[in-house]
Motif scaffolding. Structure first.
Motif, PDB file in Angstrom:
ATOM      1  N   SER A   1      51.013  46.674  -9.523  1.00  0.00           N
ATOM      2  CA  SER A   1      50.550  45.299  -9.905  1.00  0.00           C
ATOM      3  C   SER A   1      51.436  45.141 -11.219  1.00  0.00           C
ATOM      4  O   SER A   1      51.853  44.072 -11.736  1.00  0.00           O
TER       5      SER A   1
ATOM      6  N   GLN B   1      46.725  39.991  -6.199  1.00  0.00           N
ATOM      7  CA  GLN B   1      45.906  40.638  -5.625  1.00  0.00           C
ATOM      8  C   GLN B   1      44.413  39.804  -5.876  1.00  0.00           C
ATOM      9  O   GLN B   1      43.751  39.851  -4.744  1.00  0.00           O
TER      10      GLN B   1
ATOM     11  N   ASP C   1      51.197  40.832  -3.301  1.00  0.00           N
ATOM     12  CA  ASP C   1      50.225  41.812  -3.956  1.00  0.00           C
ATOM     13  C   ASP C   1      48.856  42.103  -3.211  1.00  0.00           C
ATOM     14  O   ASP C   1      48.132  41.232  -3.344  1.00  0.00           O
ATOM     15  N   GLU C   2      49.095  43.097  -2.070  1.00  0.00           N
ATOM     16  CA  GLU C   2      47.960  43.274  -1.347  1.00  0.00           C
ATOM     17  C   GLU C   2      47.745  42.160  -0.456  1.00  0.00           C
ATOM     18  O   GLU C   2      46.437  41.884  -0.591  1.00  0.00           O
TER      19      GLU C   2
END
Ligand SMILES: Nc1ncnc2c1ncn2[C@@H]1O[C@H](COP(=O)(O)OP(=O)(O)OP(=O)(O)O)[C@@H](O)[C@H]1O
Ligand SMILES: [Mg+2]
Lengths: 504, 335
Positions: A46, A88, A167-168
């Motif tokens: 991240s 995220q 991000d994820e």
């Protein structure tokens, strides 16, 4: 795929007060590729992405976009350079509509007002282009996560992003939503958008990535194509040791009933029935899994059990005693442990230290108090022990939880709940956002707690997780338990079908 | 376009407000029928009394919508009343007086913004500092024995002011009272239909999201506080140059705080706050009328309590139900 490089990082380093989050990272993104970035919790993924999107400044290193060296001082500059990031934790203003969220910061203007008509037209064009539909007038906080994520993707497309960072993105999605997302990503790639994709789920990487970079402790360990590697090898490279990706655990030997709900009905925040007439029991040394698509009443169910939400009717019995509603401390003192679904909202006090977060349920008891106040020594000692045992990556017990990586935040909750004396545990999405090594560890711990006598209610939208851990499986659909299956009789396909339509 | 805090008035609330509106209207019409003079007097006075509250609430909500809790409005008003009056006395110009009142309000805003946004100090403490500073400065430098040079006069609109009931109430008004009505609708429009409004609300709800979209949250907050100062300044100028005509020590008398209650009651929307301000204004007007008429033998100390009592009750009922902006009171720090 052409071999044109759209983004190149050279020697990027970033340190947070002595913690090396990135050291000397080189990274190349080619035009029209999906590049997966893997790495354990706290590896620095991240951080690296925040540097590309202008939220963080690197201490050292160079960034090249389309071959030209660029300095990305702030997010505005990143947007100008065609970089769009889906974080995220979503960056969506909760009370805004999808439309307002999409145009925020790049509003079309007519005279003095925002040109909402123009914005609508543009969104409609994008919709047609990418085959993505969206209701521009829906208030985003009421939307399911999958759709909120779509709003985030629209935000990037609306700004003509050529580089999309996710991000994820799949951590919060159910398998069907993940499939939809992958279809969308494939379409975007055809339009020459390049994608960086962070995930902890290795099978997804094999399924969608064109190339794979593995990060460990701030360093890129290698770049691969999916043909030359496999899940096992990637996992080992990430974690630095052998990892068991699939486990067959010994069956449970259940004892007497520790927990029971009878005819439980619970309303959601908007006053609709979210859990209807649900009854089940959990015995000692048993894991009961609740499978279901997110948003079918799991959150309300676990909140009402934890004493955080009003019950409309029905009763909850823990260790043989009927529990009063809305009394979390009573529940805790009677042996309840709880891993909430929304870790930021219900699991942690973000500005507090790790040590303090680890005693949130027991701070008023010995040894954490003595004489007139807190006993810092005992609090720190407890924390050091847990940080070691659960491999939490942080500078020390005094670090604020908000500075931790997403996966390490989850580990703080897990360390607190697993280390307390309890007889019953609700684990709602316990491994969301964890890397494969930590998932393996948490699973082992769950089994160990079970074998020590705990009753466990495991709520998860990961079918794999439910199937490999639970002894009994309940499928929840629109707030009702539609099916109760013993582990031996359960198959992925049958449960998956009940999850999405309520019957076989 | 629907936003949560704007449109989450569920239907129950709507019916409640609708019915109470009708009730109020019938009471007004009935009392106009009984005694037109007293009714017009009370309504005119309500409008006048509501003016500083509505302006204060505008200041409050422009700050709070961007995430800054400003409890220094009281002080900003007081400073504005003071400087507006002094400049009026020195120059003999009411217009210059009003302008310098506004400038004083904005200047106090700049000081508040420097402390809260740039230095990230606690917003409640900074608000208190502004209040104490204003009370101290104006109290100390207040020159006794200055004679007033008149106050802003009411203006009668041709034709419109001849209408029954609405004519004398709405169209025979002094300039700041009238501008306030326009400003309320203007700010409402700006807040919900312009780029500035969208960004302000985003920063107040979730500054990090705004930041990732290239909006500098702290800059938005900084200038919103200064814009808020304009309204607090105008409120102060109203008090000394239009309502009373002289400066008195502590003449704001808690209006800056009541304005915050008004803002909450109005759900952080300009029109809502205006409605709430009118209600408070009405309470104040009725109270004065009661004292004036001596119809009831209630000691004036008790009737004087009325506005404060209403504030407490309104806050007790509404502070929990109405949701404030998400990041209210939290300084925004970049990662
Ligand atoms: N603002 C900050 N202050 C201090 N340390 C930080 C900060 N942000 C990140 N870190 C540290 O930097 C390291 C890398 O964090 P990062 O969030 O990049 O990890 P990640 O790879 O995204 O992990 P995860 O998979 O858990 O999300 C972590 O050890 C984290 O504690
Ligand atoms: Mg991360």
């Amino acid at each position: 795929m052409d071999d044109i490089t759209v983004l190149k990082l050279k020697g990027i380093s970033k340190t947070f007060h002595g913690v090396r989050a990135n050291s000397d990272v080189d990274f190349t993104l080619k035009k029209g590729e999906i590049h997966a970035l893997l790495g354990e919790n706290g590896a620095g993924k991240s951080t690296l992405m925040n540097i590309i999107s202008g939220l963080l400044q690197p201490d050292k290193g160079e960034i090249f976009i389309h071959g030209k060296r660029q300095k990305i001082q702030n997010p505005r500059r990143a947007i100008q350079l065609g970089i769009g990031m889906i974080h995220q934790h979503f960056m969506i203003v909760p009370g805004f509509t999808s439309l307002e969220n999409i145009i925020l910061g790049s509003e079309p203007i007519k005279g003095v007002t925002i040109d909402f008509q123009q914005a609508r037209r543009q969104i409609a064009i994008l919709s047609d282009d990418c085959g993505l539909s969206i209701d521009p007038d829906a208030v985003t906080e009421d939307l399911p996560v999958g759709i909120q994520q779509r709003v985030e993707i629209f935000k990037a497309l609306y700004r003509n992003a050529g580089i999309l960072i996710l991000d994820e993105p799949t951590a919060v999605l159910i398998p069907q939503e993940t499939d939809t997302l992958f279809k969308i990503l494939r379409k975007l790639v055809k339009k020459n958008i390049s994608i960086i994709f962070i995930t902890h789920k290795l099978q997804e990487v094999m399924q969608i990535a064109d190339s794979i970079s593995v990060m460990q402790q701030g360093v890129i360990k290698g770049v691969f194509s999916p043909e030359e590697t496999d899940e096992q090898a990637l996992a080992e490279l990430m974690i630095g040791r052998e990892v068991l990706l699939k486990n067959d655990y010994l069956p449970a030997r259940p004892g007497k009933i520790v927990f029971e709900v009878k005819k439980l009905t619970v309303m959601n925040s908007r006053g609709y029935e979210a859990v209807s007439d649900v009854s089940f029991r959990v015995r000692e040394r048993e894991i009961v899994g609740i499978a279901g698509v997110q948003g079918n009443g799991q959150a309300e169910l676990s909140e009402s059990i934890a004493g955080l939400r009003k019950i409309k009717s029905g009763e909850i019995t823990l260790s043989g005693r009927r529990m009063p509603a809305l009394n979390p401390r009573k529940m805790i003192e009677n042996g309840l442990a709880h891993i909430p679904e929304d870790r930021l909202k219900h699991g942690l006090v973000l500005p507090f230290s790790i040590a303090d977060n680890q005693i949130l349920c027991t701070y008023y008891r010995r040894p954490y108090v003595h004489f007139f106040g807190r006993n810092p020594k005992a609090i720190l000692k407890n924390s050091r022990k847990l940080i070691n045992r659960f491999h939490i990556k942080a500078r020390g017990p005094e670090e604020a939880v908000q500075n931790l990586s997403g996966g390490n935040q989850q580990k703080v909750i897990i360390s607190r709940e697993f280390s307390r004396d309890s007889s019953f545990l609700i684990a709602n999405q316990p491994t969301r956002g964890l890397d494969v090594g930590s998932v393996e560890y948490v699973h082992k711990q769950l089994i160990m707690l079970r074998d020590k006598g705990l009753g466990v209610l495991l709520i998860s939208s990961e079918l794999d997780e439910i199937l490999s851990l639970s002894d009994t499986i309940l499928v929840i659909y629109r707030g009702r338990v539609c099916s109760i299956v013993r582990k031996e009789d359960a198959t992925m396909e049958s449960i998956g079908r009940i999850m999405v339509r309520g019957f076989e | 376009m629907i936003t949560a805090s704007k449109a989450k008035t569920d239907s129950k609330d709507r019916i409640f407000f609708f019915l109470s509106g009708i009730l109020l209207l019938s009471i007004i019409l009935y009392s106009y029928w009984i005694s037109p003079l007293v009714t017009v007097a009370i309504l005119t006075s309500s409008l006048r009394q509501s003016t500083p509250l509505a302006l204060g609430a505008l200041c409050g909500l422009i700050c709070e919508r961007s995430g800054v809790m400003n409890i220094g409005i009281e002080g900003q008003m007081l400073l504005a009343a003071f400087f507006g009056f002094l400049v009026n006395v020195w120059t003999g110009s009411l217009l210059l007086g009003v302008i310098s009142g506004i400038a004083a309000g904005m200047l106090a805003g700049i000081i508040f913004a420097l402390m809260t946004v740039s230095m990230k100090m606690d917003q409640i403490i900074c608000g208190t500092i502004v209040n104490l500073l204003a009370a101290g400065l104006t109290g100390y430098f207040y020159p006794t024995g200055i004679n007033a040079t008149g106050k802003l006069k009411a203006y009668s609109f041709p034709f419109l002011s001849e209408l029954p009931l609405v004519g004398p109430v709405l169209f025979r008004v002094s300039p700041i009272v009238f501008s306030t009505i326009i400003l309320v609708f203007l700010v409402h429009f700006l807040l919900f239909f312009t780029q500035w409004g969208l960004r302000t609300r985003a920063v107040g709800e979730y500054p990090r999201a705004a930041d990732t979209m290239g909006i500098n949250a702290n800059i938005v907050r900084f200038y919103n506080i200064i814009i808020g100062g304009f309204f607090a300044g105008l409120a102060g100028a109203f008090l000394s140059l239009e309502a009373v005509g002289v400066f008195e020590r502590g003449m704001t008398n808690g209006r800056g705080f009541i304005a915050l209650a008004v803002m909450i009651f109005g759900k952080w929307t300009p029109i809502g706050a205006w409605g709430a301000a009118l209600l408070f204004g009405l309470a104040l007007a009725v109270q004065t009328q009661l004292q004036f008429d001596q119809v009831l033998s209630i000691p004036h100390q008790f009737t004087g309590m009325l506005p404060y009592l209403i504030t407490i009750i309104v806050l007790a009922i509404f502070i929990k139900r109405n949701r404030p902006p998400g990041s209210l009171g939290v300084p925004y720090e970049k990662k």
